[in-house]
Design a protein around this motif. Sequence first.
Motif, mmCIF file in Angstrom:
data_model
loop_
_atom_site.group_PDB
_atom_site.id
_atom_site.type_symbol
_atom_site.label_atom_id
_atom_site.label_comp_id
_atom_site.label_asym_id
_atom_site.label_seq_id
_atom_site.Cartn_x
_atom_site.Cartn_y
_atom_site.Cartn_z
ATOM 1 N N VAL A 1 0.844 -1.197 0.000
ATOM 2 C CA VAL A 1 0.000 0.000 0.000
ATOM 3 C C VAL A 1 0.879 1.246 0.000
ATOM 4 O O VAL A 1 0.624 2.209 -0.737
ATOM 5 N N GLN B 1 2.600 2.762 -3.368
ATOM 6 C CA GLN B 1 1.893 3.587 -4.348
ATOM 7 C C GLN B 1 1.955 5.079 -4.019
ATOM 8 O O GLN B 1 1.548 5.913 -4.828
ATOM 9 N N TYR C 1 -5.431 1.166 -3.445
ATOM 10 C CA TYR C 1 -4.569 0.003 -3.652
ATOM 11 C C TYR C 1 -5.373 -1.200 -4.127
ATOM 12 O O TYR C 1 -4.977 -1.909 -5.064
ATOM 13 N N THR D 1 -4.843 -3.007 -7.855
ATOM 14 C CA THR D 1 -4.234 -4.340 -7.894
ATOM 15 C C THR D 1 -5.240 -5.469 -8.075
ATOM 16 O O THR D 1 -4.842 -6.611 -8.333
#
Length: 255
Positions: free
Chosen positions: A91, A94, A143, A147
């Motif tokens: 997390v 990013q 996140y 993803t």
Amino acid sequence: MRRQQRYRYVGTPDPMTQKEAYQCEKYVKKNRDSLVRAGEYLVDVPALLSLFHLDCWNCRSVHGETCCEGGQPYAVQKQQMSILEEELALVAAQLGEEKERTHWMEYGIWDIAQPPGTIRMRHGNCLFYQELDGRRGCAIHAYAERTGKELFPLKPFSCQLYPLDLIDTGDAILLTAVTPDTSSFSRWGTDYLEHFYCASKERRQQADHVNAELFSLDGYRPAYEWNMPLLRYLLKEHAEQIEALLAERSVNVPC
């Protein structure tokens, strides 16, 4: 067993107060005829059909702060703490600023001066309230979207739940939403009803100074519709039955 121990908010170790538990017990008794049993759940149909408009991206443009600012609403449970710790580095990766990423990894997630499961504050806000791609929001949510990670077990439960509420009464789990009738025991209290347009179509109708496209009046929908993906995840085999029940009743809800 004391009332406060028997009544608790689902998804957090934070206890209800004695007063909240009393108000919840009184509400369940008073409204028993309108609560529909589905497995272990008591479905509060009138509350779940209350109208909301979660125009979250535009919240800051009409309110002084959003619900994501400040700290997290409630601590997370132990099993979710482990999940967040496992995902922290990914997390953090990013984030645009290396200094911020380093700070996260050095100091971790938790506020050790508070009850276990309490996320640290950073610059006066929840640690995960960050600017990403020019917009501020939850870094965990961003996140998961980037993803393809499943959001529901990852993002703090109470941060996902609004405007709904799940309360374990000891005999059943009350599935409800924050309304003037439930605010005395809801984890959301009265603040949203009194100050935020998302929770009050009547208040929005009176706000002539607000651009009609923000929290538009035709965007208000029954509370449960905003959280159906989460409800399907939580309610499992009872989800289809409860969703069908609410959809049938919502036909008669005035817009």
